[in-house]
Structures are given as structure tokens and as C-alpha cells.
Design an enzyme around this catalytic site. Structure first.
Site, short mmCIF file in Angstrom:
data_model
loop_
_atom_site.label_atom_id
_atom_site.label_comp_id
_atom_site.label_asym_id
_atom_site.label_seq_id
_atom_site.Cartn_x
_atom_site.Cartn_y
_atom_site.Cartn_z
N ASP A 1 0.85 -1.19 -0.06
CA ASP A 1 0.23 -0.05 0.01
C ASP A 1 0.88 1.17 0.01
O ASP A 1 0.51 2.35 -0.86
CB ASP A 1 -0.98 -0.04 1.24
N LYS B 1 -5.27 -1.97 5.35
CA LYS B 1 -4.54 -1.16 6.40
C LYS B 1 -5.36 -1.52 7.61
O LYS B 1 -4.62 -1.91 8.86
CB LYS B 1 -4.38 0.36 6.24
N ARG C 1 -0.06 6.36 -6.54
CA ARG C 1 -1.36 7.06 -6.85
C ARG C 1 -1.42 8.45 -6.91
O ARG C 1 -1.95 9.18 -7.52
CB ARG C 1 -2.40 6.23 -6.08
N1 URA Z 1 -7.05 6.71 2.75
C1 URA Z 1 -6.06 5.47 2.27
O1 URA Z 1 -5.75 4.86 3.13
N2 URA Z 1 -6.26 5.22 0.94
C2 URA Z 1 -6.93 5.61 0.03
O2 URA Z 1 -6.95 5.38 -1.12
C3 URA Z 1 -7.82 6.78 0.45
C4 URA Z 1 -7.79 7.23 1.42
#
Ligand code: URA
Length: 436
Positions: A161, A187, A168
Site C-alpha cells: 500500500d 491497512k 497514485r
Molecule cells: N485513505 C487511504 O488510506 N487510502 C486511500 O486510497 C484513500 C484514503
């Protein structure tokens, strides 16, 4: 298997298998795939989307890219909350100490700012020396010791992530339902909580622009949770205007401290914090009656227990606790410019995206993944939607470190504010609650 074939398959809108998703994520995590291939895949997902099962498999692969925090039997009591991202959204910072003061153990993995939205980690790290870089062991020990820990994705926790999140942020691929759902839910599951509440935002300052899209995302996240045996509640809330009055890292922590000290009793921040805290107290079985739960939460604020818990959290994570009573300990901006209204009436709306963009221009957010951020800058909204305003009243205050950036920010803020003659209807914060 070849990464280029996986990109091509997604480009054609076909469903990726579990093996293909696992291969993609492991190539990302062991650094055998270059950023440009990962970015191309993200864009393919952005355009083509993912099915529910693909999203669940992606979430699972991200979880398995690192360790999970295992609290054993204790995990059933642990609570976690996450927002899909907003502007001025400091509800995590107001809610977490309040719930910890209520005796609810909390282990939370937060994120940095993403796109135009602020990140809990950046906000907390505006407290001198505060660090969210906790190892799994440190998270477990801290929760056991003081009942609360706020960590971040690390090389051990959901590392995939971390890589995708940064990419991203700079490839215009944030606002994709499967990418948001897998990022958030992975997460939350890796952090080991038994009770999870998600705040899914819609509006100009959110990644989902309409309540309908936010409901679809919320349902997707609840269902992905189900696929992975985790019960998740999602609350769809408005992000049409910034939450609270402060937008900017240190300014938002100061506003959160003011709430925790009992100095902010009305308005959106107080309303949403109490709403989420009440849902959490009921979800964890601590209370069965909403009114009693709310009264108990208010007592925690007025007796100083909530702010004391925040102080304990700051100390445990290396921060300077003096910030609580001495705001000059926060990074300070050089300039403070008050901007006045040129007409009278009521505030009709304050566009959250334009406010965020103005703050980003000041240096409160990042353009590139490793950009430093300026913790001291931001905007304070002296007026909020629905409030009366007279010609010459201060509408907002800019905290800046460069006159040229102040001017750019002012352009966006002037556009963000709309004044009308009739008092507008109050903004309803909660649109819908989705349960498993
Ligand atoms: N919070 C996150 O952890 N990931 C996202 O993609 C958007 C908000």
C-alpha cells in the site's frame, strides 16, 4: 507470468485472477517491477475498474505483502477508524484520544496526505518530534500500555500500500473505488482491530463527488471486509465544505486540541466526533443507549480525561507535549493575512476542493512523492456556511511563508467562498450508515 500481460489484460477490462494479482503485488514489493509498469497498471485499473472479488483479492494481497498485528484474544476489543480523505478532516485526531479515554483500545494505521486531502500522519508530525513510524512490536506494546497507538504503513505493515499510495498520489489515480477500498481495508485488517468504522466522504473535497458514489464505495468496502471475515461499518458523510475551521497541518492539530480541551462545543467537528464516538461505544458493546453514551463522552471532555489521553499519546510517540498548552511550540508561519468580506449576507458555501488547493499552493501538501511539506501554513475559516457576515468582517486568515504563494492561495479561497442573502439550510453531516 509477465507484468506486461497483466497490464494488458486489465487494459482490456478483463478480470485478473488471484494468482495474477498476487504476482503483481509481490513484484511491486520485492522491487522487481519498475514504477512505470505499476503506474500503467494503476491507470488501467482506474479506467477499467475491478470486480468485487478482484478488489477482495487485491486487498488480501496487500495485507499479505507484510506482517499483520496480532493482538490475539485482545483484538476483539480493539477499535480502528479511517476516513477516505477530506479537507480539514481532523476527526481521527479528536476521536481517537476521546475513545481511548473511554477505555476502548485503539490501534490505528494512518496515511499521509493524498492528492488534495490532508493526512493524519502529516498533521500529527507537525508536533515537534512526533513519529508514527512504529514497528509491529511497538504498536502492540503501546496499545497494551496506554490503550492507543497511531502508526503508519511501514516496510513491515502493508508495504504494497505504501508504494501504491505514493504512486497514485502523483499519477492521478487516487479516485478509483477498488484502489481506495483495497488501500483502506488492507491497512485496517493488517492493524488487527476487531471493530472497524470507515468514514466514506462525498462532495467537492472528497474523492467521491456524489453521495451515490460514496454509498457504492462504502458498500464495496463493507463487502470486501466480509470476503476477508472482517465486520466493517461504513458511514457516508459530507465533504462539501472543509471540516472545522482550520485547514493545514499544525493549525488542524491546534483545533483538535481546542476540541479535546472542551473549548469547541458546537459545529461540524464536535457533531461528527460525538457521532462517531457514539457509534463506536455501541459497536464495541460498551453502551446500549445512545443518549447515555453521548453524556459519558462529554464528561470525558469536560473532566480533562480526553486531552490527558492525547498528551499521553504524544509522549509515547516521542512528541513534545508542551504543544498542548503552548501553541507557539508548533512550527510558525511568517505571515498571517486576514481577508475581509466585500459584501454582507450569509455564507452560502465554502468549496472544500478550492480551499484545499489554495492550502496546497502554500506548501501544506505534496506535488511529488518525496516533497517536504510546510507544517506551519494553511487557512483558518473565520466564517463557516450558514453564518452571517457583514461587509468588512474577516472571512478567512491565510498562514503563509511566501507573499507570492499567499496571493495564489487567496485567488482560490476567494472563489471558494460564496455569500448569499438568505440563510442557507444547515449541512447534514451523515448521509447514510452501511452495516454488514
Ligand atoms: N485513505 C487511504 O488510506 N487510502 C486511500 O486510497 C484513500 C484514503
Amino acid at each position: 507470468m509477465r507484468i506486461v500481460d497483466i497490464i494488458d489484460k486489465k487494459k482490456q477490462g478483463k478480470e485478473l485472477s488471484k494468482d495474477e494479482i498476487n504476482y503483481f503485488i509481490s513484484s511491486l514489493t520485492d522491487n522487481s517491477m519498475p514504477d512505470y509498469q505499476a503506474s500503467a497498471w494503476l491507470m488501467a485499473v482506474w479506467f477499467r475498474g475491478m470486480s468485487e472479488i478482484e478488489t477482495a483479492n487485491l486487498t488480501d494481497a496487500i495485507i499479505n505483502s507484510g506482517d499483520c498485528i496480532d493482538f490475539g484474544e485482545f483484538s476483539k476489543q480493539i477499535f480502528d477508524k479511517h476516513s477516505t480523505g477530506g479537507v480539514g478532516d481532523k476527526v481521527t485526531i479528536t476521536l481517537i484520544p476521546l475513545l481511548a479515554a473511554a477505555g476502548i483500545p485503539i490501534a490505528k494505521l494512518s496515511g499521509k496526505g493524498l492528492g488534495h486531502t490532508g493526512g493524519t500522519i502529516d498533521k500529527l508530525e507537525s508536533i515537534p518530534n512526533f513519529s508514527c513510524r512504529l514497528s509491529v512490536e511497538e504498536m502492540i506494546n503501546q496499545v497494551k500500555k496506554i490503550g492507543v497507538a497511531i502508526g503508519q504503513q511501514t516496510n513491515n505493515l502493508t508495504p504494497a500500500d505504501g508504494i501504491l499510495y505514493s504512486l497514485r498520489d502523483v499519477t492521478a489515480t487516487i479516485d478509483s473505488m477498488p484502489l481506495i477500498a483495497s488501500s483502506v481495508v488492507s491497512k485496517k485488517i493488517a492493524a488487527g482491530a476487531g471493530h472497524i468504522i470507515l468514514d466514506v466522504k462525498y462532495g467537492s473535497g472528497a474523492f467521491m463527488k456524489t453521495p451515490q458514489d460514496a454509498v457504492e464505495l462504502a458498500k464495496l468496502m463493507v463487502r470486501v471486509g466480509k470476503h476477508l471475515n472482517k465486520s466493517i461499518i461504513a458511514v457516508v458523510t459530507s465533504m462539501e465544505e472543509p471540516l472545522g475551521r482550520a485547514v493545514g497541518n499544525a493549525l488542524e492539530i491546534i483545533e483538535s486540541i481546542e476540541f479535546l480541551k472542551g473549548n469547541i462545543i458546537k459545529g461540524d467537528i464536535a457533531e461528527l466526533t460525538y457521532d462517531f464516538a457514539t457509534i463506536a461505544l455501541m459497536q464495541t458493546g460498551k453502551f446500549i443507549d445512545e443518549e447515555t453514551a453521548r453524556a459519558y463522552l462529554k464528561e470525558l471532555i469536560y473532566t480533562g480525561k480526553a486531552i490527558d489521553k492525547f498528551k499521553e499519546l504524544i509522549i509515547a510517540q516521542g512528541g513534545d507535549p508542551e504543544v498542548i498548552n503552548n501553541y507557539s511550540k508548533f512550527p510558525q508561519s511568517q505571515f498571517k493575512i486576514e481577508v475581509k468580506a466585500k459584501s454582507s449576507g450569509y455564507i452560502k458555501r465554502i468549496d472544500a476542493y478550492k480551499t484545499a488547493y489554495g492550502c496546497k499552493l502554500l506548501g501544506a501538501g505534496r506535488d511529488k512523492k518525496n516533497d517536504p511539506i510546510d507544517y506551519s501554513v494553511g487557512v483558518f475559516l473565520n466564517k463557516k456556511t450558514g453564518e452571517p457576515v457583514a461587509n468588512g468582517d474577516v472571512l478567512y486568515t491565510i498562514y503563509s511563508n511566501a507573499p507570492a504563494k499567499t496571493e495564489e492561495c487567496k485567488k482560490y479561497l476567494d472563489e471558494a467562498f460564496e455569500i448569499c442573502t438568505e440563510k442557507p439550510a444547515a449541512i447534514k453531516q451523515i448521509y447514510e450508515i452501511i452495516k454488514p
